[in-house]
Design an enzyme around this catalytic site. Sequence first.
Site, PDB file in Angstrom:
ATOM      1  N   GLU A   1       0.873  -1.170   0.000  1.00 28.05           N
ATOM      2  CA  GLU A   1       0.000   0.000   0.000  1.00 28.05           C
ATOM      3  C   GLU A   1       0.917   1.229   0.000  1.00 28.05           C
ATOM      4  O   GLU A   1       1.812   1.330   0.830  1.00 28.05           O
ATOM      5  CB  GLU A   1      -0.873   0.000   1.262  1.00 28.05           C
ATOM      6  CG  GLU A   1      -1.840   1.161   1.233  1.00 28.05           C
ATOM      7  CD  GLU A   1      -2.804   1.198   2.417  1.00 28.05           C
ATOM      8  OE1 GLU A   1      -2.746   0.326   3.292  1.00 28.05           O
ATOM      9  OE2 GLU A   1      -3.609   2.147   2.434  1.00 28.05           O
TER      10      GLU A   1
ATOM     11  N   ARG B   1       5.538 -12.820   9.500  1.00 29.25           N
ATOM     12  CA  ARG B   1       6.184 -11.515   9.320  1.00 29.25           C
ATOM     13  C   ARG B   1       7.597 -11.578   9.843  1.00 29.25           C
ATOM     14  O   ARG B   1       7.884 -12.336  10.756  1.00 29.25           O
ATOM     15  CB  ARG B   1       5.486 -10.444  10.159  1.00 29.25           C
ATOM     16  CG  ARG B   1       4.130 -10.075   9.772  1.00 29.25           C
ATOM     17  CD  ARG B   1       3.611  -9.025  10.752  1.00 29.25           C
ATOM     18  NE  ARG B   1       3.900  -7.680  10.296  1.00 29.25           N
ATOM     19  CZ  ARG B   1       3.189  -7.058   9.370  1.00 29.25           C
ATOM     20  NH1 ARG B   1       2.158  -7.660   8.814  1.00 29.25           N
ATOM     21  NH2 ARG B   1       3.503  -5.845   9.010  1.00 29.25           N
TER      22      ARG B   1
ATOM     23  N   LYS C   1       4.645   0.868   9.577  1.00 29.54           N
ATOM     24  CA  LYS C   1       4.761   2.107   8.798  1.00 29.54           C
ATOM     25  C   LYS C   1       4.187   3.281   9.580  1.00 29.54           C
ATOM     26  O   LYS C   1       4.686   4.389   9.488  1.00 29.54           O
ATOM     27  CB  LYS C   1       3.993   1.965   7.478  1.00 29.54           C
ATOM     28  CG  LYS C   1       4.830   1.356   6.369  1.00 29.54           C
ATOM     29  CD  LYS C   1       4.101   1.415   5.041  1.00 29.54           C
ATOM     30  CE  LYS C   1       3.173   0.247   4.894  1.00 29.54           C
ATOM     31  NZ  LYS C   1       2.654   0.059   3.526  1.00 29.54           N
TER      32      LYS C   1
HETATM   33  P1  ATP Z   1       3.055  -2.219   8.092  1.00 29.25           P
HETATM   34  O1  ATP Z   1       2.249  -3.052   9.011  1.00 29.25           O
HETATM   35  O2  ATP Z   1       4.509  -2.183   8.403  1.00 29.25           O
HETATM   36  O3  ATP Z   1       2.494  -0.870   7.885  1.00 29.25           O
HETATM   37  P2  ATP Z   1       1.742  -3.384   5.892  1.00 29.25           P
HETATM   38  O4  ATP Z   1       1.539  -4.844   6.013  1.00 29.25           O
HETATM   39  O5  ATP Z   1       0.607  -2.495   6.158  1.00 29.25           O
HETATM   40  O6  ATP Z   1       3.027  -2.980   6.725  1.00 29.25           O
HETATM   41  P3  ATP Z   1       1.750  -3.362   3.073  1.00 29.25           P
HETATM   42  O7  ATP Z   1       2.147  -2.258   2.207  1.00 29.25           O
HETATM   43  O8  ATP Z   1       0.324  -3.742   3.160  1.00 29.25           O
HETATM   44  O9  ATP Z   1       2.322  -3.021   4.504  1.00 29.25           O
HETATM   45  O10 ATP Z   1       2.638  -4.647   2.800  1.00 29.25           O
HETATM   46  C1  ATP Z   1       2.957  -5.132   1.531  1.00 29.25           C
HETATM   47  C2  ATP Z   1       3.365  -6.568   1.690  1.00 29.25           C
HETATM   48  O11 ATP Z   1       4.489  -6.669   2.554  1.00 29.25           O
HETATM   49  C3  ATP Z   1       2.256  -7.386   2.301  1.00 29.25           C
HETATM   50  O12 ATP Z   1       2.134  -8.592   1.574  1.00 29.25           O
HETATM   51  C4  ATP Z   1       2.714  -7.625   3.692  1.00 29.25           C
HETATM   52  O13 ATP Z   1       2.220  -8.822   4.186  1.00 29.25           O
HETATM   53  C5  ATP Z   1       4.238  -7.635   3.546  1.00 29.25           C
HETATM   54  N1  ATP Z   1       4.883  -7.243   4.792  1.00 29.25           N
HETATM   55  C6  ATP Z   1       4.679  -6.127   5.502  1.00 29.25           C
HETATM   56  N2  ATP Z   1       5.403  -6.132   6.636  1.00 29.25           N
HETATM   57  C7  ATP Z   1       6.088  -7.310   6.638  1.00 29.25           C
HETATM   58  C8  ATP Z   1       7.012  -7.927   7.544  1.00 29.25           C
HETATM   59  N3  ATP Z   1       7.380  -7.346   8.688  1.00 29.25           N
HETATM   60  N4  ATP Z   1       7.524  -9.127   7.216  1.00 29.25           N
HETATM   61  C9  ATP Z   1       7.171  -9.721   6.064  1.00 29.25           C
HETATM   62  N5  ATP Z   1       6.308  -9.208   5.182  1.00 29.25           N
HETATM   63  C10 ATP Z   1       5.762  -8.016   5.455  1.00 29.25           C
HETATM   64 MG    MG Z   2      -1.186  -3.401   4.987  1.00 33.75          MG
END
Ligand code: ATP
Ligand code: MG
Length: 575
Positions: A36, A261, A271
């Site tokens: 995102e 994760r 984020k």
């Molecule tokens: P955050 O929680 O840090 O804001 P998010 O999951 O909202 O991260 P996205 O932009 O939705 O961020 O993530 C894009 C992809 O990266 C998704 O498939 C998510 O599952 C993966 N991802 C995000 N954080 C991690 C992590 N700590 N380890 C592995 N994969 C991750």
């Molecule tokens: Mg997300």
Amino acid sequence: MKDDTGNSNFIYDFIDEDIAADRYQGRPIYTRFPPEPNGYLHIGHAKAICLNFTTAKKYGGKCNLRFDDTNPIKEDTEYVESIENDVRWLGFEWNELRFASDYFARMYECAAELIRRGKAYVDDQSADEIKRTRGTLTEPGKDSPHRNRSAEGSLLLFDEMKRGLYADGEKVLRAKIDMSAPNINLRDPVIYRISHSEHHNTGGEWCVYPMYDFAHPIEDAIECVTHSLCTMEFEDHRPLYDWVLESLEWELPPRQIEFARLNLTNTVMSKRYLKALVDDGSVSGWDDPRMPTIAGLRRRGYTPEAIRAFCEGIGVAKANSVVDIGYLEHCVREDLKAKVESRNVVFDPVKVVITNWGDGAELAAADGDSAGSDGGSVGGADGSAPLLENAEMENNRETPELGTRTVPFGRELWIDGADFIENPPKKYFRLYPGNEVRFKGAYFITCDAVVKDADGRVTELHCTYDPATHSGSGFEGRKVKGTIHWVEASTAVEITVREYGYLMTEGEDGESVRNPDSVREMKCYAEPSVADARAGERFQFFRHGYYVADAELTDSAHGGAKVFNQIVGLKSSWK
Ligand code: ATP
Ligand code: MG
């Protein structure tokens, strides 16, 4: 299943099963990385990026970069650009670049189709009412009074929602599944909502937006994704993912597979939290060298190779765990070890004066044994100008192909504060009054006297050198136990070095708290060639660690001195 070396993993096992069953009828294995665009990517995303791209590559398949931009409020083109840049920098090239928002019309159609099939309805209840009537883990939810609204009625209202006739939150579209499903995600989840806000891609074209759980399976299906890899928190959402595609009778629907994760010690990866640090000025920006973002790691001097090696090394599992940040540091150290050139830089400098330098003896030594092709002397022997001699130094002990360089040596030198102690403890082999050490690449030097100012602070060390001990002359005489590095004073370059602690540290009751002391800045003296360092160029500062010339290069607050960021120290505590 996965082993510790990461050579096999459960995701590959699932894909192998699907290939064996010909589940995708010969279509290529297709994955996607779906960020995102509401912030910069962090090291956790790097894990997901590596996983998606390397899985596709392993099976000769494809991987898209898709912006999951269905939430207009938090998204921004600045983030879109940084994400593209970061994925490329990590060394991956996507098959297609997609935006979920490009599918808004198609998604709207899918939602209308669900209404027609009796599988969705417009609800007039408020978000609060919907939440209140959802039930709990032990109690079923309550039907909305609008649950049995006719398809015609819902279609009309859904069209009015789209045309902007209602305010935010006045109506929503809900999937009609099962208000008593044990999995609460299936109790008639909201799949469309009203939001009168500008979208970074579609501007003011839409005022209804799909919810993630409805949009994501459709995005995957449109792009012919076969395996939709996501993190464990979506495991409970998988039945809804499958329900959406089943209800739309999508052919060859993608399969969602969850993995754990990445969590790292001393690191926060949300984020939202990272954005708060940027917004309140706790860090200089998303690319602050202390940030766990890809941009921060890049500015800190990390290499894409090191980050990829890290992601490969941690492997992939379903069980959540916390990886020691020492392992990430180990990976960059391992990557740089044989790659970067060494430079002499003196920290916490102490002046050494070689009192017998310039009396002519060193010229005899230099002439006599011709210290390498670059050896020789420059400067005047009359004592008016500094008399310099070139020492030859290897650039990287492990990689002889990186060659050698010459470094000026002379009467006045800087050494590390840590390399001199006036009253040393036992087993201290560096410089102290009366002791002889080797000055790396130059001579044996003895400390004769300590000069102090009125306050008793050491200002100079008066030393003598032995011309017979010139490096490279094959000197086989007495041994000295300590070798220290040095920088010739008249040609020394002043630099600013920044060393970093972790942003997060362990608080009193073991929980993670902000580290108030995460950056330290020092003035150091470097050998002359360091003045030519290009932004982003990495070095080993001999006996200190790995450093990178900061992207902003000079520090105006420090008279234009070059700024170097510490990438990582030399020694690892990681086992
Ligand atoms: P955050 O929680 O840090 O804001 P998010 O999951 O909202 O991260 P996205 O932009 O939705 O961020 O993530 C894009 C992809 O990266 C998704 O498939 C998510 O599952 C993966 N991802 C995000 N954080 C991690 C992590 N700590 N380890 C592995 N994969 C991750
Ligand atoms: Mg997300």
